[in-house]
Design a protein around this motif. Structure first.
Motif, PDB file in Angstrom:
ATOM      1  N   THR A   2       0.820  -1.196   0.000  1.00  0.00           N
ATOM      2  CA  THR A   2       0.000   0.000   0.000  1.00  0.00           C
ATOM      3  C   THR A   2       0.860   1.255   0.000  1.00  0.00           C
ATOM      4  N   ASP A   3       0.473   2.225  -0.809  1.00  0.00           N
ATOM      5  CA  ASP A   3       1.144   3.521  -0.837  1.00  0.00           C
ATOM      6  C   ASP A   3       0.897   4.212   0.505  1.00  0.00           C
ATOM      7  N   GLN A   6      -1.243   7.384   0.321  1.00  0.00           N
ATOM      8  CA  GLN A   6      -2.664   7.086   0.092  1.00  0.00           C
ATOM      9  C   GLN A   6      -3.307   6.536   1.355  1.00  0.00           C
ATOM     10  N   ALA A   7      -2.573   5.719   2.117  1.00  0.00           N
ATOM     11  CA  ALA A   7      -3.108   5.189   3.377  1.00  0.00           C
ATOM     12  C   ALA A   7      -3.423   6.323   4.349  1.00  0.00           C
ATOM     13  N   ASP A  82      -7.968  -2.254   4.304  1.00  0.00           N
ATOM     14  CA  ASP A  82      -7.724  -3.441   3.487  1.00  0.00           C
ATOM     15  C   ASP A  82      -8.369  -3.199   2.124  1.00  0.00           C
ATOM     16  N   GLY A  83      -7.617  -2.574   1.233  1.00  0.00           N
ATOM     17  CA  GLY A  83      -8.153  -2.248  -0.088  1.00  0.00           C
ATOM     18  C   GLY A  83      -9.242  -1.197   0.019  1.00  0.00           C
TER      19      GLY A  83
END
Length: 175
Positions: A2-3, A6-7, A82-83
């Motif tokens: 994960t970036d 972005q998180a 999670d996505g």
């Protein structure tokens, strides 16, 4: 993988949904409250599970009652992403002024929102809203504004109100 930027953006967006839900409850803003949830969201209280839209409508008279005093303060927000799904918890300290059998009283309740969020169409909203109630404390109604030390003339204070009369919904000062 994960970036991380972005998180952080996703976690901030989810946190702001929690804050908007608290604001909507405190100000009696049902439009803002509805916007915090996906149209098919549910409220799961353990013993009952009902559509969130039904829950909002069921309690609308209570929520928007103009005399109601309520404040939600959120803390300890933790989010696992999670996505396009996330599990999020927020501690909620709720102050409410109530009246029963002619007696006014104040109540403090500590609870936690333990929600499932989903990102749909690029927007995070609550899909499943759960509340765990941790404790409650009631006390007699007293409002002296620190016995005059906090506000010697409380009648002159700008008081919090319900939508549309609250300071939040009036004209904003120019920057």
């Amino acid at each position: 993988m994960t970036d991380p930027v972005q998180a952080l953006l996703d976690k901030q967006a989810i946190t702001e949904v929690f804050y908007r839900y608290a604001r909507a409850s405190d100000r009696g803003d049902l439009d803002l409250m509805r916007a915090c949830f996906h149209p098919d969201a549910v409220r799961d209280e353990g013993h009952t599970r009902l559509p969130m839209a039904e829950y909002i409508e069921k309690w609308a008279a209570l929520i928007v009652h103009p005399a109601r005093v309520v404040t939600h303060s959120l803390s300890n927000v933790l989010i696992e992403i999670d996505g396009d799904a996330a599990h999020a918890e927020a501690h909620v300290l709720n102050f409410t002024r109530l009246k029963k059998d002619g007696e006014k009283f104040d109540t403090l309740t500590m609870s936690r929102f333990v929600d499932r969020f989903e990102r749909r169409g690029g927007e995070w909203r609550i899909a499943v809203h759960r509340v765990a109630y941790d404790w409650n404390h009631e006390m007699p109604f007293t409002e002296t504004w620190g016995r005059g030390l906090v506000a010697p003339a409380p009648e002159k204070l700008v008081r919090g109100r319900r939508k549309p009369d609250d300071l939040l919904y009036t004209a904003r000062p120019q920057i």
